[in-house]
Design a protein around this motif. Structure first.
Motif, PDB file in Angstrom:
ATOM      1  N   THR A 227       0.851  -1.180   0.000  1.00  0.00           N
ATOM      2  CA  THR A 227       0.000   0.000   0.000  1.00  0.00           C
ATOM      3  C   THR A 227       0.890   1.235   0.000  1.00  0.00           C
ATOM      4  O   THR A 227       1.852   1.315   0.774  1.00  0.00           O
ATOM      5  CB  THR A 227      -0.915  -0.003   1.233  1.00  0.00           C
ATOM      6  N   ASP A 228       0.589   2.179  -0.879  1.00  0.00           N
ATOM      7  CA  ASP A 228       1.435   3.363  -1.015  1.00  0.00           C
ATOM      8  C   ASP A 228       0.625   4.535  -1.565  1.00  0.00           C
ATOM      9  O   ASP A 228      -0.482   4.361  -2.071  1.00  0.00           O
ATOM     10  CB  ASP A 228       2.600   3.069  -1.963  1.00  0.00           C
ATOM     11  N   ILE A 229       1.211   5.710  -1.482  1.00  0.00           N
ATOM     12  CA  ILE A 229       0.603   6.931  -2.017  1.00  0.00           C
ATOM     13  C   ILE A 229       0.847   6.956  -3.524  1.00  0.00           C
ATOM     14  O   ILE A 229       1.980   6.819  -3.975  1.00  0.00           O
ATOM     15  CB  ILE A 229       1.225   8.175  -1.360  1.00  0.00           C
ATOM     16  N   ILE A 230      -0.239   7.131  -4.304  1.00  0.00           N
ATOM     17  CA  ILE A 230      -0.079   7.201  -5.754  1.00  0.00           C
ATOM     18  C   ILE A 230      -0.387   8.593  -6.304  1.00  0.00           C
ATOM     19  O   ILE A 230      -0.189   8.850  -7.489  1.00  0.00           O
ATOM     20  CB  ILE A 230      -0.934   6.132  -6.477  1.00  0.00           C
ATOM     21  N   TRP A 231      -0.879   9.490  -5.448  1.00  0.00           N
ATOM     22  CA  TRP A 231      -1.141  10.872  -5.847  1.00  0.00           C
ATOM     23  C   TRP A 231      -1.102  11.730  -4.601  1.00  0.00           C
ATOM     24  O   TRP A 231      -1.555  11.324  -3.532  1.00  0.00           O
ATOM     25  CB  TRP A 231      -2.507  10.973  -6.527  1.00  0.00           C
ATOM     26  N   ARG A 232      -0.540  12.922  -4.737  1.00  0.00           N
ATOM     27  CA  ARG A 232      -0.445  13.856  -3.623  1.00  0.00           C
ATOM     28  C   ARG A 232      -0.870  15.224  -4.136  1.00  0.00           C
ATOM     29  O   ARG A 232      -0.450  15.645  -5.208  1.00  0.00           O
ATOM     30  CB  ARG A 232       0.987  13.897  -3.130  1.00  0.00           C
ATOM     31  N   GLY A 233      -1.708  15.907  -3.357  1.00  0.00           N
ATOM     32  CA  GLY A 233      -2.153  17.235  -3.749  1.00  0.00           C
ATOM     33  C   GLY A 233      -2.610  18.006  -2.531  1.00  0.00           C
ATOM     34  O   GLY A 233      -2.365  17.604  -1.390  1.00  0.00           O
ATOM     35  N   THR A 234      -3.274  19.122  -2.781  1.00  0.00           N
ATOM     36  CA  THR A 234      -3.817  19.933  -1.700  1.00  0.00           C
ATOM     37  C   THR A 234      -5.223  20.376  -2.075  1.00  0.00           C
ATOM     38  O   THR A 234      -5.589  20.410  -3.249  1.00  0.00           O
ATOM     39  CB  THR A 234      -2.953  21.184  -1.424  1.00  0.00           C
ATOM     40  N   SER A 235      -5.998  20.696  -1.049  1.00  0.00           N
ATOM     41  CA  SER A 235      -7.335  21.272  -1.227  1.00  0.00           C
ATOM     42  C   SER A 235      -7.480  22.427  -0.255  1.00  0.00           C
ATOM     43  O   SER A 235      -6.866  22.436   0.816  1.00  0.00           O
ATOM     44  CB  SER A 235      -8.432  20.242  -0.955  1.00  0.00           C
ATOM     45  N   GLN A 236      -8.319  23.361  -0.630  1.00  0.00           N
ATOM     46  CA  GLN A 236      -8.544  24.548   0.185  1.00  0.00           C
ATOM     47  C   GLN A 236      -9.814  24.374   1.019  1.00  0.00           C
ATOM     48  O   GLN A 236     -10.852  23.972   0.501  1.00  0.00           O
ATOM     49  CB  GLN A 236      -8.693  25.773  -0.730  1.00  0.00           C
ATOM     50  N   VAL A 237      -9.702  24.658   2.312  1.00  0.00           N
ATOM     51  CA  VAL A 237     -10.857  24.690   3.213  1.00  0.00           C
ATOM     52  C   VAL A 237     -10.746  25.987   3.990  1.00  0.00           C
ATOM     53  O   VAL A 237      -9.862  26.137   4.838  1.00  0.00           O
ATOM     54  CB  VAL A 237     -10.892  23.484   4.175  1.00  0.00           C
ATOM     55  N   GLY A 238     -11.595  26.937   3.651  1.00  0.00           N
ATOM     56  CA  GLY A 238     -11.493  28.261   4.262  1.00  0.00           C
ATOM     57  C   GLY A 238     -10.158  28.879   3.903  1.00  0.00           C
ATOM     58  O   GLY A 238      -9.763  28.910   2.741  1.00  0.00           O
ATOM     59  N   ASP A 239      -9.426  29.316   4.911  1.00  0.00           N
ATOM     60  CA  ASP A 239      -8.112  29.917   4.694  1.00  0.00           C
ATOM     61  C   ASP A 239      -6.988  28.891   4.713  1.00  0.00           C
ATOM     62  O   ASP A 239      -5.826  29.246   4.508  1.00  0.00           O
ATOM     63  CB  ASP A 239      -7.832  30.975   5.772  1.00  0.00           C
ATOM     64  N   ASP A 240      -7.321  27.632   4.993  1.00  0.00           N
ATOM     65  CA  ASP A 240      -6.298  26.600   5.156  1.00  0.00           C
ATOM     66  C   ASP A 240      -6.136  25.745   3.904  1.00  0.00           C
ATOM     67  O   ASP A 240      -7.123  25.343   3.276  1.00  0.00           O
ATOM     68  CB  ASP A 240      -6.645  25.678   6.328  1.00  0.00           C
ATOM     69  N   GLU A 241      -4.891  25.461   3.584  1.00  0.00           N
ATOM     70  CA  GLU A 241      -4.585  24.499   2.527  1.00  0.00           C
ATOM     71  C   GLU A 241      -4.292  23.169   3.211  1.00  0.00           C
ATOM     72  O   GLU A 241      -3.483  23.108   4.139  1.00  0.00           O
ATOM     73  CB  GLU A 241      -3.378  24.974   1.722  1.00  0.00           C
ATOM     74  N   VAL A 242      -4.968  22.118   2.771  1.00  0.00           N
ATOM     75  CA  VAL A 242      -4.898  20.815   3.422  1.00  0.00           C
ATOM     76  C   VAL A 242      -4.262  19.808   2.467  1.00  0.00           C
ATOM     77  O   VAL A 242      -4.643  19.738   1.287  1.00  0.00           O
ATOM     78  CB  VAL A 242      -6.316  20.343   3.824  1.00  0.00           C
TER      79      VAL A 242
END
Length: 168
Positions: free
Chosen positions: A20-35
């Motif tokens: 099991t491994d990470i196959i995609w990494r990104g970010t999403s915005q929630v309010g003022d925070d990038e997650v």
């Protein structure tokens, strides 16, 4: 098929995975925070366009999912304050804990105030066949520089909250 192109996730390939491994990494915005968002897969995972579409929709609707997750956190903590009490005792006088106690002005710190002070620390997306847990996991933390305790909110691939679990 072990690989496909997806509009949101790009090239998704599970063909070379041994674990099991990470196959995609990104970010999403929630309010003022990038997650941070991680897409996990295992050797038995085969990317499915419909499943990926649903997971991408969860990210597009992350502010609404965050609101639903926070409602579930309040319900969970209303039923069992152990997580709240642990943090208020262990982190007594620290930034957020001290502020919540001062604002409570001698009353018990409410779960709504505590949940509002929690941060969405990351989102894990799990392709089918990797885990028996819900495929969307939102990790919430309180004072992450001082505590490694997490309340993980699990959701279905359609964005319905399914569970809340205390993890470390």
């Amino acid at each position: 098929m072990k690989a496909l192109e997806h509009a949101h996730f790009g090239h998704v390939d599970t063909g070379a995975l041994r674990d099991t491994d990470i196959i995609w990494r990104g970010t999403s915005q929630v309010g003022d925070d990038e997650v941070e968002v991680l897409l996990w897969a295992g050797p038995s995972s085969a990317p499915d366009a419909g499943e990926l579409d649903d997971l991408a929709a969860c990210l597009t609707g992350l502010p609404a999912l965050d609101a639903a997750a926070r409602a579930a956190l309040r319900t969970y903590l209303d039923g069992d304050r152990s997580f709240v009490d642990f943090h208020l005792e262990e982190l007594e006088g620290s930034g957020a804990a001290g502020r919540l106690v001062r604002e409570a002005a001698g009353d018990e710190v409410g779960t709504a105030a505590f949940v509002a002070a929690m941060r969405l620390n990351g989102v894990g997306l799990w392709l089918g066949g990797v885990s028996d847990r819900p495929p969307v996991v939102l990790d919430y933390v309180f004072e992450p520089d001082l505590s490694d305790q997490i309340l993980a909110v699990g959701a279905t691939r359609h964005g319905a909250v399914a569970s809340v679990d205390w993890e470390s």
